[in-house]
Design a protein around this motif. Structure first.
Motif, PDB file in Angstrom:
ATOM      1  N   SER A   1       0.844  -1.194   0.000  1.00  0.00           N
ATOM      2  CA  SER A   1       0.000   0.000   0.000  1.00  0.00           C
ATOM      3  C   SER A   1       0.878   1.241   0.000  1.00  0.00           C
ATOM      4  CB  SER A   1      -0.933   0.015   1.215  1.00  0.00           C
ATOM      5  OG  SER A   1      -0.207   0.057   2.422  1.00  0.00           O
ATOM      6  N   ILE A   2       0.516   2.194  -0.856  1.00  0.00           N
ATOM      7  CA  ILE A   2       1.181   3.493  -0.918  1.00  0.00           C
ATOM      8  C   ILE A   2       0.097   4.550  -0.837  1.00  0.00           C
ATOM      9  CG2 ILE A   2       2.685   5.031  -2.232  1.00  0.00           C
ATOM     10  CD1 ILE A   2       3.733   2.584  -3.740  1.00  0.00           C
ATOM     11  N   ARG A   3       0.229   5.449   0.117  1.00  0.00           N
ATOM     12  CA  ARG A   3      -0.743   6.533   0.268  1.00  0.00           C
ATOM     13  C   ARG A   3       0.000   7.859   0.347  1.00  0.00           C
ATOM     14  NH1 ARG A   3      -3.286   2.319   3.165  1.00  0.00           N
ATOM     15  NH2 ARG A   3      -5.423   1.951   2.461  1.00  0.00           N
ATOM     16  N   MET A   4      -0.445   8.789  -0.474  1.00  0.00           N
ATOM     17  CA  MET A   4       0.147  10.115  -0.501  1.00  0.00           C
ATOM     18  C   MET A   4      -0.938  11.148  -0.271  1.00  0.00           C
ATOM     19  SD  MET A   4       2.396  11.924  -3.513  1.00  0.00           S
ATOM     20  CE  MET A   4       3.861  11.042  -3.028  1.00  0.00           C
ATOM     21  N   SER A   5      -0.619  12.140   0.538  1.00  0.00           N
ATOM     22  CA  SER A   5      -1.550  13.235   0.798  1.00  0.00           C
ATOM     23  C   SER A   5      -0.782  14.545   0.781  1.00  0.00           C
ATOM     24  CB  SER A   5      -2.236  13.043   2.158  1.00  0.00           C
ATOM     25  OG  SER A   5      -3.152  14.085   2.415  1.00  0.00           O
ATOM     26  N   ASP A   6      -1.241  15.471  -0.060  1.00  0.00           N
ATOM     27  CA  ASP A   6      -0.624  16.806  -0.142  1.00  0.00           C
ATOM     28  C   ASP A   6       0.888  16.730  -0.332  1.00  0.00           C
ATOM     29  OD1 ASP A   6      -3.109  17.962   0.203  1.00  0.00           O
ATOM     30  OD2 ASP A   6      -2.911  18.060   2.380  1.00  0.00           O
ATOM     31  N   ARG A   7       1.280  16.004  -1.359  1.00  0.00           N
ATOM     32  CA  ARG A   7       2.680  15.892  -1.796  1.00  0.00           C
ATOM     33  C   ARG A   7       3.555  15.034  -0.879  1.00  0.00           C
ATOM     34  NH1 ARG A   7       1.291  21.330  -2.607  1.00  0.00           N
ATOM     35  NH2 ARG A   7       1.523  22.102  -4.755  1.00  0.00           N
ATOM     36  N   GLU A   8       3.010  14.550   0.216  1.00  0.00           N
ATOM     37  CA  GLU A   8       3.808  13.766   1.159  1.00  0.00           C
ATOM     38  C   GLU A   8       3.363  12.304   1.160  1.00  0.00           C
ATOM     39  OE1 GLU A   8       3.759  15.331   5.070  1.00  0.00           O
ATOM     40  OE2 GLU A   8       4.653  17.263   4.511  1.00  0.00           O
ATOM     41  N   VAL A   9       4.342  11.413   1.157  1.00  0.00           N
ATOM     42  CA  VAL A   9       4.046   9.986   1.278  1.00  0.00           C
ATOM     43  C   VAL A   9       3.721   9.691   2.739  1.00  0.00           C
ATOM     44  CG1 VAL A   9       4.923   7.637   1.036  1.00  0.00           C
ATOM     45  CG2 VAL A   9       5.527   9.382  -0.663  1.00  0.00           C
TER      46      VAL A   9
ATOM     47  N   ARG B   1       2.704   9.680  -7.178  1.00  0.00           N
ATOM     48  CA  ARG B   1       3.102  11.092  -7.217  1.00  0.00           C
ATOM     49  C   ARG B   1       2.445  11.812  -8.397  1.00  0.00           C
ATOM     50  NH1 ARG B   1       7.089  12.258  -3.644  1.00  0.00           N
ATOM     51  NH2 ARG B   1       8.518  10.582  -2.990  1.00  0.00           N
ATOM     52  N   ASP B   2       2.414  11.152  -9.549  1.00  0.00           N
ATOM     53  CA  ASP B   2       1.786  11.764 -10.728  1.00  0.00           C
ATOM     54  C   ASP B   2       0.293  11.993 -10.487  1.00  0.00           C
ATOM     55  OD1 ASP B   2       4.195  11.781 -12.076  1.00  0.00           O
ATOM     56  OD2 ASP B   2       3.776   9.959 -13.237  1.00  0.00           O
ATOM     57  N   LEU B   3      -0.354  11.044  -9.820  1.00  0.00           N
ATOM     58  CA  LEU B   3      -1.773  11.182  -9.540  1.00  0.00           C
ATOM     59  C   LEU B   3      -2.024  12.326  -8.555  1.00  0.00           C
ATOM     60  CD1 LEU B   3      -4.600  10.056 -10.031  1.00  0.00           C
ATOM     61  CD2 LEU B   3      -4.206   8.418  -8.171  1.00  0.00           C
ATOM     62  N   ASP B   4      -1.145  12.455  -7.576  1.00  0.00           N
ATOM     63  CA  ASP B   4      -1.271  13.558  -6.626  1.00  0.00           C
ATOM     64  C   ASP B   4      -1.073  14.901  -7.330  1.00  0.00           C
ATOM     65  OD1 ASP B   4      -1.176  14.389  -3.585  1.00  0.00           O
ATOM     66  OD2 ASP B   4       0.476  15.453  -4.570  1.00  0.00           O
ATOM     67  N   LYS B   5      -0.078  14.989  -8.181  1.00  0.00           N
ATOM     68  CA  LYS B   5       0.202  16.235  -8.906  1.00  0.00           C
ATOM     69  C   LYS B   5      -0.958  16.618  -9.817  1.00  0.00           C
ATOM     70  CE  LYS B   5       3.595  18.291 -12.064  1.00  0.00           C
ATOM     71  NZ  LYS B   5       4.858  18.037 -12.826  1.00  0.00           N
ATOM     72  N   ALA B   6      -1.577  15.617 -10.464  1.00  0.00           N
ATOM     73  CA  ALA B   6      -2.668  15.889 -11.403  1.00  0.00           C
ATOM     74  C   ALA B   6      -3.879  16.514 -10.725  1.00  0.00           C
ATOM     75  CB  ALA B   6      -3.072  14.594 -12.106  1.00  0.00           C
ATOM     76  N   GLN B   7      -4.022  16.316  -9.423  1.00  0.00           N
ATOM     77  CA  GLN B   7      -5.168  16.880  -8.701  1.00  0.00           C
ATOM     78  C   GLN B   7      -4.989  18.353  -8.346  1.00  0.00           C
ATOM     79  OE1 GLN B   7      -6.739  14.204  -5.466  1.00  0.00           O
ATOM     80  NE2 GLN B   7      -5.047  12.895  -6.122  1.00  0.00           N
TER      81      GLN B   7
ATOM     82  N   ASN C   1      -6.752  19.785  -0.445  1.00  0.00           N
ATOM     83  CA  ASN C   1      -6.230  18.498   0.011  1.00  0.00           C
ATOM     84  C   ASN C   1      -6.303  17.496  -1.128  1.00  0.00           C
ATOM     85  OD1 ASN C   1      -7.279  15.681   1.766  1.00  0.00           O
ATOM     86  ND2 ASN C   1      -5.290  16.571   2.134  1.00  0.00           N
ATOM     87  N   THR C   2      -5.187  16.817  -1.395  1.00  0.00           N
ATOM     88  CA  THR C   2      -5.142  15.784  -2.430  1.00  0.00           C
ATOM     89  C   THR C   2      -4.741  14.461  -1.789  1.00  0.00           C
ATOM     90  OG1 THR C   2      -2.837  16.364  -2.948  1.00  0.00           O
ATOM     91  CG2 THR C   2      -4.569  17.412  -4.259  1.00  0.00           C
ATOM     92  N   ASN C   3      -5.367  13.393  -2.233  1.00  0.00           N
ATOM     93  CA  ASN C   3      -5.103  12.066  -1.682  1.00  0.00           C
ATOM     94  C   ASN C   3      -5.008  11.064  -2.821  1.00  0.00           C
ATOM     95  OD1 ASN C   3      -5.697  12.437   1.452  1.00  0.00           O
ATOM     96  ND2 ASN C   3      -7.228  13.594   0.301  1.00  0.00           N
TER      97      ASN C   3
ATOM     98  N   MET D   1      -8.628  11.160  -4.530  1.00  0.00           N
ATOM     99  CA  MET D   1      -9.701  11.882  -3.838  1.00  0.00           C
ATOM    100  C   MET D   1      -9.242  13.309  -3.592  1.00  0.00           C
ATOM    101  SD  MET D   1     -11.713  11.144  -0.253  1.00  0.00           S
ATOM    102  CE  MET D   1     -10.350  11.668   0.784  1.00  0.00           C
ATOM    103  N   SER D   2     -10.026  14.258  -4.097  1.00  0.00           N
ATOM    104  CA  SER D   2      -9.715  15.674  -3.955  1.00  0.00           C
ATOM    105  C   SER D   2     -10.724  16.353  -3.043  1.00  0.00           C
ATOM    106  CB  SER D   2      -9.737  16.366  -5.320  1.00  0.00           C
ATOM    107  OG  SER D   2      -8.824  15.768  -6.205  1.00  0.00           O
ATOM    108  N   ILE D   3     -10.237  17.309  -2.243  1.00  0.00           N
ATOM    109  CA  ILE D   3     -11.107  18.107  -1.387  1.00  0.00           C
ATOM    110  C   ILE D   3     -10.936  19.571  -1.770  1.00  0.00           C
ATOM    111  CG2 ILE D   3     -11.644  18.802   0.983  1.00  0.00           C
ATOM    112  CD1 ILE D   3     -10.653  16.070   1.891  1.00  0.00           C
TER     113      ILE D   3
END
Length: 458
Positions: free
Chosen positions: A31-39, A125-131, A139-141, A173-175
């Protein structure tokens, strides 16, 4: 491994078990979870061990361990039979089934384990950046999940099986926030298979779309209240199929007479446009299985056909109790948990209506879009779900977005008022518990369905 499991089965039979099996499972995950540019999470897991089951009369005995040497398994065999003998259940024995043998690999063209973790991390990371499309996105997740399991099973029918399962999932998931108000939206892709499922995914589109729709929701209005014409999207349609009709169609609920669908076979329970199945053979779906955890092949189980209730899902035990064939729905979370009747891919089948045709007939109503949660009610048959959002329908046109809303009603009342079923089924992956434990991967879904449902929200 098969040989030592067979010795354990022979020992249980010698001790008087009417039916018995020995199941080894080796499960791994990442499992890899990233939120707001941070792993926030980068974790792998591994769980391996063996479970022995013995049935004496109508009672089960279980014994499990992480050690798999011959001495340990023979000791477990004695413990399983002793445990079964201590029970007093008057249930029926397990009828003889076809012996099955073979080795089956997972249908993954690119096994996730063969892909470096750096590539998976770059994907997240690419998915986080795309949000990050607007200052309104606060908030990006982004989440990547993979899981693999190898099962080896030997039973007293003479079966010797080894098979693999592989699952993968990617979610954004974007907020969004504006003027003190916050809204969210999510997108995902998943299935049984390998990294090929994600390499064909447009990560930029997935992320930017989640962000865009979260911002759209900032302008959403309060949903209507009361009973209205509601077009449920495939995700919310799937909640009705899974949480109420699905759980109530699990054979262990039926034999204990804890389901509102007990004795309903042959009765009309829905509009004639409604057909519902549990189908563990759907190619690539998240809940698809080659075999259940008892070694029974997955199958397409017809639950409702043209509005008439048709039948239930079964394990070996509930099939024996009701005198019918097992359906491949005996599942356990892992080797240390007991077996339950569990769903696989549960959904309403497609009808003939386009979404546009459904909408143009509606003077006033709503169409839902995705879900937040749902309630399981196999006893009372009540439906309660919270949709992520929706849209107003006014005079045959979709107008304004509406905020999250709660949908309630009796499942059979909703299905009997369903007067239009969409022409395309979509499945939504998830993890289902039996109550609040024993979680297994499943999917649920259906087409857009038009019904009368009580709606409310803030």
């Amino acid at each position: 491994m098969e040989d030592v499991l067979e010795k354990a089965v022979e020992r249980m039979r010698d001790l008087g078990a009417g039916f018995c099996d020995a199941r080894f499972q080796d499960s791994s995950g990442l499992s890899i979870r990233m939120s707001d540019r941070e792993v926030r999470t980068l974790a792998d897991s591994r769980l391996a061990g063996v479970c022995l089951r013995a049935r004496v009369g109508g009672s089960w005995g279980y014994a499990s361990a992480v050690r798999t040497d011959r001495r340990t398994l023979l000791q477990l065999a004695e413990e399983a039979v002793a445990s079964a003998r201590s029970g007093t259940s008057p249930g029926k024995g397990i009828p003889e089934q076809l012996a099955r043998t073979g080795t089956y690999q997972a249908k993954a063209r690119i096994p996730p384990s063969s892909v470096p973790v750096e590539e998976k991390l770059a994907l997240v990371r690419d998915l986080d950046k795309a949000q990050r499309t607007s200052p309104k996105i606060i908030n990006t997740n982004s989440t990547y999940l993979e899981g693999a399991r190898t099962t080896v099973l030997v039973n007293s029918f003479g079966s010797r099986l080894r098979w693999e399962d592989s699952r993968i999932r990617l979610m954004a998931m974007s907020i969004a926030s504006d003027g003190g108000r916050k809204e969210m939206y999510w997108n995902f892709t998943d299935g049984t298979g390998g990294m090929e499922l994600l390499r064909q995914c447009d990560v930029n589109e997935m992320g930017s779309s989640a962000a865009k729709e979260a911002i759209v929701q900032l302008g959403a209005v309060k949903p209507p209240s009361g009973e209205v014409t509601c077009i449920t999207d495939p995700v919310v349609s799937g909640l009705l199929a899974h949480e109420v009709m699905g759980h109530a169609s699990e054979g262990d609920e039926i034999v204990k007479r804890r389901s509102f669908l007990t004795d309903m076979v042959g009765n009309e329970v829905a509009n004639e446009q409604i057909t519902m199945v549990d189908d563990g053979t759907v190619e690539g779906a998240y809940g698809t299985l080659r075999f259940d955890d008892e070694g029974t092949p997955s199958s397409r189980t017809l639950i409702i056909e043209d509005g008439v209730y048709h039948g239930y899902m079964h394990s070996l035990e509930t099939a024996a109790e009701m005198g019918v064939p097992p359906t491949g729905n005996g599942r356990a979370q892992d080797f240390g948990r007991r077996m339950w009747v569990r769903m696989t891919n549960t959904f309403f089948e497609a009808g003939e209506w386009t979404l546009e045709e459904m909408i143009e007939d509606v003077k006033f109503g709503v169409v839902t879009d995705k879900m937040v949660n749902g309630m399981e009610d196999p006893v009372g048959g009540g439906f309660e779900a919270k949709s992520l959002r929706g849209f107003l329908i006014e005079n045959g046109e979709v107008t304004r977005p509406v905020r999250s809303m709660t949908l309630t009603g009796k499942a059979l009342d909703i299905l009997r008022t369903t007067d239009a079923v969409g022409d395309r089924t979509q499945l939504d992956a998830g993890t289902c518990g039996k109550g609040n434990e024993d979680f297994v991967p499943v999917s649920s879904g259906g087409p857009y369905c038009r019904s009368r449902i009580t709606v409310g929200g803030d």
